[in-house]
Design an enzyme around this catalytic site. Structure first.
Site, PDB file in Angstrom:
ATOM      1  N   SER A 160       0.838  -1.194   0.000  1.00 45.18           N
ATOM      2  CA  SER A 160       0.000   0.000   0.000  1.00 45.18           C
ATOM      3  C   SER A 160       0.873   1.245   0.000  1.00 45.18           C
ATOM      4  CB  SER A 160      -0.898   0.010   1.224  1.00 45.18           C
ATOM      5  OG  SER A 160      -0.104   0.288   2.363  1.00 45.18           O
ATOM      6  N   LYS A 161       0.256   2.318  -0.517  1.00 43.30           N
ATOM      7  CA  LYS A 161       0.951   3.591  -0.642  1.00 43.30           C
ATOM      8  C   LYS A 161       1.515   4.082   0.682  1.00 43.30           C
ATOM      9  CE  LYS A 161      -1.943   6.413  -2.765  1.00 43.30           C
ATOM     10  NZ  LYS A 161      -2.673   7.213  -3.699  1.00 43.30           N
ATOM     11  N   ARG A 162       0.787   3.773   1.759  1.00 38.82           N
ATOM     12  CA  ARG A 162       1.199   4.287   3.055  1.00 38.82           C
ATOM     13  C   ARG A 162       2.536   3.697   3.499  1.00 38.82           C
ATOM     14  NH1 ARG A 162      -1.647   2.404   6.775  1.00 38.82           N
ATOM     15  NH2 ARG A 162      -2.995   1.241   5.363  1.00 38.82           N
TER      16      ARG A 162
END
Ligand code: GLU
Length: 518
Positions: free
Chosen positions: A254-256
């Site tokens: 995920s981007k996070r």
């Protein structure tokens, strides 16, 4: 029957490594069998749609060299390839489903659906549409629709039993029909939902293999119901394992937690072939265990049945070290030269002397993991005026007398080859009776502006007599001027700090306000 695969990204943001990954395997399967690879843009979610995302996706596939045979801007017999331009297809399919009794028009308002949900929660029932729209007679549905009453079209799903399909990697997957509610196929604005659009398009584009991310496994039974209702043959389904973060829980990428943007890897100087090679090791391995392989080699060996499901980890360290291998061993030095030219150009450097560039690359390439790092190290070779960082200035100041001696010694040296340069430097250091570094470091700084550079002999030999002399001369000049700090960044930061200080001093001098006096 030719193999037809597709990648169906939604243009909603940064082109994602997951799209590149799924795209790669679909490309490989189609190419392996001489089939077609289709790119389709699933742009029916108009809220999340971003016009420029579409171009960026196309640019990503172009950069990676995964050229679709059909797609937006490419053409093909099954276009258009943007779902927003195919609404008539979905509406026709929905009408057919209604006519055959497999779907119905449902007229509940958002408030009514919300009340239904609240009631379900109160009673402790599973949430989901309860099928109440089925109770409206078809004639009444038709009349209300003709009157312009807003409505959706829903699939009539079986209440009992289960629906399943065979996944090439997972075998038989079955879901109880009780879990599949009467899904919306067409929204009130006439746009299809994902489920209807994906089935209509995969069928009409002749897709034989639906290879996509694992997260769609649970949607597939709905698609199976649709295929059946429309009387169409099922494609082969392959759900690829999700890429995982390298954290302890191996959570979904995920981007996070992780940089998932292909553009960002490109900007960091990751080579497209290294990224493809890396993605090609996610769940897949070459039959002979080779870790470094080209796209063509992957294609020649590709068999989706060999994909393993144990969550592949997207480990940035591995990507960078694979990229380093490409820089070091896989690319020829000439090819590498071509790759760095645009990077140098971006820094205002045009290379006229190809040999000089290749010689520099030869010593630098084992020291860089990315094109960006390589460029950073190359720039000093081409800049006519070096800028010395703090550490470098300290080293220069300490090395003035050595640099003066070496300037004279190099002036007298005729051949700038490894042996002669090495002999000169060694002899000099010995006569001075100081540790090697005391002499080499100031010379390295004089030649490159930094303390982080390859061996000095390499530098001198590559730069040759003229450049070496010129750079030593410049360094001595800078020393005689007291090594002014001309780094614009630092000067700016200093000016800002000074301005703040002045502001603070001014505030300090102003009379106290009544409140401050207490
Ligand atoms: N638009 C979907 C996505 O972006 C495609 C899913 C599919 O391949 O069916 O993941």
């Amino acid at each position: 029957m030719p193999v037809v695969t597709r990648i169906a990204p939604s243009p909603t943001g940064d082109p994602h490594v997951g799209t590149a990954y799924v795209g790669l395997f679909n490309y490989a399967l189609a190419r392996r069998h001489g089939g077609r690879f289709v790119l389709r843009l699933e742009d029916t979610d108009r809220q999340r749609y971003q016009a420029e995302a579409e171009e960026r996706i196309l640019a990503m596939f172009d950069w990676l060299g995964l050229r679709p045979d059909e797609g937006p801007g490419i053409g093909g017999e099954h276009g258009p390839y943007r779902q927003s331009e195919r609404l008539a297809h979905y509406q026709a399919a929905a009408q057919r489903l209604i006519d055959d009794g497999h779907a119905y028009r449902a007229f509940e308002t958002p408030e009514e659906l919300e009340a239904m949900r609240l009631e379900q929660r109160r009673l402790g029932h599973d949430p989901g549409y309860d099928g109440r729209g089925r109770l409206v007679a078809p004639e009444e549905q038709a009349r209300r629709a003709a009157d312009g009453e807003p409505h959706v079209v829903r699939l009539r799903t079986p209440d009992a039993g289960d629906t399943g399909f065979t996944d090439l990697l997972r075998g038989e997957v079955r879901i109880p029909n009780a879990e599949i509610r009467d899904t919306v196929l067409l929204k009130s604005d006439g746009f299809p939902t994902y489920h209807l659009a994906v089935v209509v398009d995969d069928h009409s584009m002749g897709v034989t293999h639906v290879m996509r991310a694992e997260e769609w496994v649970t949607s597939t039974p709905i698609h199976v119901l649709l295929y059946r209702a429309l009387g169409w043959a099922l494609p082969t389904f392959v759900h690829l394992p999700l890429l995982r973060n390298p954290d302890a829980n191996k959570t979904k990428i995920s981007k996070r937690k992780m940089d998932t943007s292909v553009e960002s890897y490109r900007q960091q100087g990751i080579l497209p072939e290294a990224l493809l090679n890396f993605l090609g090791t996610m769940g897949w391995s070459m039959p002979d265990g080779r870790e470094v392989f080209s796209l063509d080699e992957l294609v020649a060996a590709f068999d989706p049945a060999r994909i393993s499901l144990g969550g592949p980890v997207f480990d940035l360290k591995r990507l960078r070290s694979l990229n380093a291998r490409y820089l070091r061993d896989v690319l020829s030095i000439e090819a590498l030269g071509e790759r760095v030219r645009p990077w140098l150009l971006e820094r205002g450097i045009t290379v006229d002397d190809e040999d000089y560039l290749l010689d520099a690359l030869d010593v630098l390439r084992p020291r860089a993991e990315t094109l960006l790092e390589l460029t950073d190290q190359l720039v000093p070779f081409f800049e006519s005026r070096l800028r010395y960082d703090v550490d470098a200035r300290r080293r220069l100041a300490a090395g003035q007398s050595y640099l003066e001696d070496l300037e004279r010694a190099f002036a007298a040296l005729e051949w700038f080859d490894d042996d002669d340069v090495d002999e000169l430097l060694r002899g000099y250091v010995q006569r001075q009776a100081v540790p090697m570094g005391k002499v080499m470091m100031p010379l390295r700084v004089a030649l490159t502006g930094t303390t982080q550079a390859p061996g000095v002999v390499d530098l001198v030999v590559i730069m040759g007599k003229e450049r070496t002399m010129e750079r030593i001369g410049q360094a001595l000049q800078a020393i005689s001027e007291g090594l002014p700090d001309d780094d614009p960044e630092r000067l700016k930061a200093e000016a800002e700090a000074a301005a703040k200080e002045a502001e603070r001093a001014k505030r300090g001098r102003r009379p106290l306000t009544a409140a401050e006096r207490g």
